[in-house]
Design a protein around this motif. Sequence first.
Motif, PDB file in Angstrom:
ATOM      1  N   TYR A  35       1.008  -1.340  -0.023  1.00 47.61           N
ATOM      2  CA  TYR A  35      -0.087   0.043  -0.026  1.00 47.61           C
ATOM      3  C   TYR A  35       0.802   1.411  -0.102  1.00 47.61           C
ATOM      4  CZ  TYR A  35      -4.132  -2.775   1.371  1.00 47.61           C
ATOM      5  OH  TYR A  35      -5.387  -3.420   1.201  1.00 47.61           O
ATOM      6  N   GLN A  41      -3.668  11.071   3.997  1.00 49.55           N
ATOM      7  CA  GLN A  41      -4.911  10.356   3.203  1.00 49.55           C
ATOM      8  C   GLN A  41      -4.998   8.938   3.657  1.00 49.55           C
ATOM      9  OE1 GLN A  41      -6.251  12.333   0.597  1.00 49.55           O
ATOM     10  NE2 GLN A  41      -5.116  13.960   1.500  1.00 49.55           N
ATOM     11  N   SER A  42      -5.697   8.333   2.897  1.00 43.71           N
ATOM     12  CA  SER A  42      -6.046   7.044   3.146  1.00 43.71           C
ATOM     13  C   SER A  42      -4.979   6.080   2.623  1.00 43.71           C
ATOM     14  CB  SER A  42      -7.281   6.651   2.693  1.00 43.71           C
ATOM     15  OG  SER A  42      -7.722   5.343   2.793  1.00 43.71           O
ATOM     16  N   LEU A  43      -5.264   4.810   2.637  1.00 41.63           N
ATOM     17  CA  LEU A  43      -4.218   3.886   2.077  1.00 41.63           C
ATOM     18  C   LEU A  43      -4.951   3.388   0.565  1.00 41.63           C
ATOM     19  CD1 LEU A  43      -4.564   3.077   5.557  1.00 41.63           C
ATOM     20  CD2 LEU A  43      -2.721   1.255   4.848  1.00 41.63           C
ATOM     21  N   LEU A  45      -4.037   0.728  -2.495  1.00 42.49           N
ATOM     22  CA  LEU A  45      -3.431  -0.666  -2.772  1.00 42.49           C
ATOM     23  C   LEU A  45      -2.602  -0.192  -4.198  1.00 42.49           C
ATOM     24  CD1 LEU A  45      -3.119  -3.732  -2.230  1.00 42.49           C
ATOM     25  CD2 LEU A  45      -5.179  -3.981  -3.403  1.00 42.49           C
ATOM     26  N   GLU A  58      -2.530  -2.380  -9.340  1.00 38.53           N
ATOM     27  CA  GLU A  58      -3.918  -1.548  -9.337  1.00 38.53           C
ATOM     28  C   GLU A  58      -3.784  -0.646 -10.452  1.00 38.53           C
ATOM     29  OE1 GLU A  58      -6.652  -2.831  -7.953  1.00 38.53           O
ATOM     30  OE2 GLU A  58      -5.442  -4.414  -7.046  1.00 38.53           O
ATOM     31  N   LEU A  92       3.545   0.575   2.781  1.00 42.62           N
ATOM     32  CA  LEU A  92       3.205  -0.239   3.982  1.00 42.62           C
ATOM     33  C   LEU A  92       2.864  -1.840   3.275  1.00 42.62           C
ATOM     34  CD1 LEU A  92       0.904   2.145   5.074  1.00 42.62           C
ATOM     35  CD2 LEU A  92       1.663   1.091   6.919  1.00 42.62           C
ATOM     36  N   GLY A 102      -9.859  -9.259   8.548  1.00 40.12           N
ATOM     37  CA  GLY A 102      -8.862  -8.359   8.795  1.00 40.12           C
ATOM     38  C   GLY A 102      -7.497  -8.362   8.384  1.00 40.12           C
ATOM     39  N   TYR A 103      -6.753  -7.368   8.392  1.00 39.43           N
ATOM     40  CA  TYR A 103      -5.281  -7.265   7.896  1.00 39.43           C
ATOM     41  C   TYR A 103      -4.306  -6.746   8.925  1.00 39.43           C
ATOM     42  CZ  TYR A 103      -7.449  -8.577   3.488  1.00 39.43           C
ATOM     43  OH  TYR A 103      -8.007  -9.147   2.560  1.00 39.43           O
ATOM     44  N   PHE A 105      -0.407  -4.984   9.375  1.00 45.92           N
ATOM     45  CA  PHE A 105       0.321  -4.279   8.606  1.00 45.92           C
ATOM     46  C   PHE A 105       1.943  -4.114   9.070  1.00 45.92           C
ATOM     47  CE2 PHE A 105      -2.513  -2.013   5.591  1.00 45.92           C
ATOM     48  CZ  PHE A 105      -3.732  -2.358   6.314  1.00 45.92           C
TER      49      PHE A 105
ATOM     50  N   GLN B   2     -14.410   4.125  -3.402  1.00 47.50           N
ATOM     51  CA  GLN B   2     -13.914   4.424  -2.052  1.00 47.50           C
ATOM     52  C   GLN B   2     -14.917   4.732  -1.093  1.00 47.50           C
ATOM     53  OE1 GLN B   2     -11.057   7.401  -1.465  1.00 47.50           O
ATOM     54  NE2 GLN B   2     -10.179   6.076   0.283  1.00 47.50           N
ATOM     55  N   HIS B  32     -14.444  -3.850   8.259  1.00 43.04           N
ATOM     56  CA  HIS B  32     -13.500  -3.808   9.016  1.00 43.04           C
ATOM     57  C   HIS B  32     -13.350  -2.503   9.563  1.00 43.04           C
ATOM     58  CE1 HIS B  32     -11.807  -7.567   6.624  1.00 43.04           C
ATOM     59  NE2 HIS B  32     -12.869  -7.753   7.285  1.00 43.04           N
ATOM     60  N   TYR B  34     -10.424   0.054  11.275  1.00 40.79           N
ATOM     61  CA  TYR B  34      -8.890   0.154  12.032  1.00 40.79           C
ATOM     62  C   TYR B  34      -8.622   1.472  12.361  1.00 40.79           C
ATOM     63  CZ  TYR B  34      -7.986  -3.746   8.453  1.00 40.79           C
ATOM     64  OH  TYR B  34      -8.150  -4.714   7.836  1.00 40.79           O
ATOM     65  N   GLN B  36      -5.305   4.078  13.271  1.00 36.47           N
ATOM     66  CA  GLN B  36      -4.043   4.306  13.147  1.00 36.47           C
ATOM     67  C   GLN B  36      -3.430   5.524  13.583  1.00 36.47           C
ATOM     68  OE1 GLN B  36      -2.972   5.770   8.916  1.00 36.47           O
ATOM     69  NE2 GLN B  36      -1.108   4.756   8.986  1.00 36.47           N
ATOM     70  N   PRO B  42      -1.940   1.012  10.589  1.00 40.93           N
ATOM     71  CA  PRO B  42      -3.139   0.726  10.959  1.00 40.93           C
ATOM     72  C   PRO B  42      -3.155  -0.474  11.765  1.00 40.93           C
ATOM     73  CG  PRO B  42      -3.038   1.326   8.751  1.00 40.93           C
ATOM     74  CD  PRO B  42      -1.572   1.127   9.248  1.00 40.93           C
ATOM     75  N   PHE B  87     -10.036   4.367  10.090  1.00 34.16           N
ATOM     76  CA  PHE B  87     -10.458   3.772   8.780  1.00 34.16           C
ATOM     77  C   PHE B  87     -11.457   2.603   8.598  1.00 34.16           C
ATOM     78  CE2 PHE B  87      -7.637   6.658   6.369  1.00 34.16           C
ATOM     79  CZ  PHE B  87      -6.406   6.387   7.227  1.00 34.16           C
ATOM     80  N   GLU B  91     -14.554  -4.975   1.201  1.00 34.26           N
ATOM     81  CA  GLU B  91     -14.183  -5.821   0.063  1.00 34.26           C
ATOM     82  C   GLU B  91     -14.758  -5.138  -1.194  1.00 34.26           C
ATOM     83  OE1 GLU B  91     -12.031  -8.375   0.166  1.00 34.26           O
ATOM     84  OE2 GLU B  91     -11.887  -8.778   1.957  1.00 34.26           O
ATOM     85  N   LYS B  95     -10.773  -6.254  -4.942  1.00 29.93           N
ATOM     86  CA  LYS B  95      -9.566  -5.860  -4.088  1.00 29.93           C
ATOM     87  C   LYS B  95     -10.323  -5.161  -2.731  1.00 29.93           C
ATOM     88  CE  LYS B  95      -9.338  -1.043  -5.725  1.00 29.93           C
ATOM     89  NZ  LYS B  95      -8.422  -0.017  -6.364  1.00 29.93           N
ATOM     90  N   TYR B  96      -9.403  -5.101  -1.700  1.00 30.51           N
ATOM     91  CA  TYR B  96      -9.851  -4.470  -0.471  1.00 30.51           C
ATOM     92  C   TYR B  96      -9.773  -2.783  -0.516  1.00 30.51           C
ATOM     93  CZ  TYR B  96      -9.948  -4.492   4.620  1.00 30.51           C
ATOM     94  OH  TYR B  96     -10.441  -4.130   6.019  1.00 30.51           O
ATOM     95  N   PHE B  98     -10.031   0.970   1.259  1.00 34.26           N
ATOM     96  CA  PHE B  98     -10.123   1.581   2.736  1.00 34.26           C
ATOM     97  C   PHE B  98     -10.887   2.896   2.312  1.00 34.26           C
ATOM     98  CE2 PHE B  98      -7.537  -0.576   5.771  1.00 34.26           C
ATOM     99  CZ  PHE B  98      -6.581  -1.095   5.052  1.00 34.26           C
ATOM    100  N   GLY B  99     -11.627   3.254   3.492  1.00 35.11           N
ATOM    101  CA  GLY B  99     -12.466   4.633   3.499  1.00 35.11           C
ATOM    102  C   GLY B  99     -11.351   5.772   3.601  1.00 35.11           C
ATOM    103  N   THR B 100     -12.123   6.989   3.533  1.00 38.03           N
ATOM    104  CA  THR B 100     -11.369   8.232   3.559  1.00 38.03           C
ATOM    105  C   THR B 100     -10.937   8.602   4.843  1.00 38.03           C
ATOM    106  OG1 THR B 100     -13.522   9.368   3.867  1.00 38.03           O
ATOM    107  CG2 THR B 100     -12.769   9.138   1.491  1.00 38.03           C
ATOM    108  N   ARG B 103     -10.287  11.532  11.537  1.00 39.84           N
ATOM    109  CA  ARG B 103      -9.230  11.853  12.683  1.00 39.84           C
ATOM    110  C   ARG B 103     -10.227  12.104  13.947  1.00 39.84           C
ATOM    111  NH1 ARG B 103      -7.754  14.720   8.377  1.00 39.84           N
ATOM    112  NH2 ARG B 103      -8.467  16.689   9.472  1.00 39.84           N
TER     113      ARG B 103
END
Lengths: 114, 108
Positions: A35, A41-43, A45, A58, A92, A102-103, A105, B2, B32, B34, B36, B42, B87, B91, B95-96, B98-100, B103
């Motif tokens: 990632y 920002q977000s992650l 892939l 991707e 990452l 879940g994952y 990192f 997203q 899911h 997370y 961070q 995360p 976050f 799925e 692909k997996y 993540f949301g925006t 904070r």
Amino acid sequence: SAVISQKPSRDICQRGTSLTIQCQVDSQVTMMFWYRQQPGQSLTLIATANQGSEATYESGFVIDKFPISRPNLTFSTLTVSNMSPEDSSIYLCSVARDTGYGYTFGSGTRLTVV
Amino acid sequence: QQPVQSPQAVILREGEDAVINCSSSKALYSVHWYRQKHGEAPVFLMILLKGGEQKGHEKISASFNEKKQQSSLYLTASQLSYSGTYFCGTEGTYKYIFGTGTRLKVLA
């Protein structure tokens, strides 16, 4: 859950050079994921790395820029090639958790390109 | 596509409650969550399964709305350690995603 050792933790690199990031997992995993997380920002892939086959990239990411190796079930590398300041990000690696959801990192590599 | 999280940022006092939303254009089959912390990776908190079952965290819960296009994460009696960026992860197609991100800062 699996434990991932990622290195380097940070680096400052000159533009035009390349950096290879390594991830070592303490157990065998089929898929590893790479990632990018730009500041604030977000992650996103980059690619999925399976042992024994080419990585799946991707949209917006290409092998020439981000070559990935996956020599065995516990190790992978991501190279950021011909770097420019726009490549400054946190990179990452990730694997699926043992629980099946879940994952987990790696600790991340903070890359600054100057 | 997203997932969009709201609010983008929230500040609470210790002991207060917070709700973070994760909205998708399509039905969510599982979500899911997370957290961070700054400068860290995360960390998986919990999963919300399509039937409403939750697995993962004792003090954090989540739910779906009726159409299952939004998940809400509930942080009750927040602690200083809850500070970080949250976050959701879903799925997507092949692909997996993540949301925006949201904070969250908890003040003493």
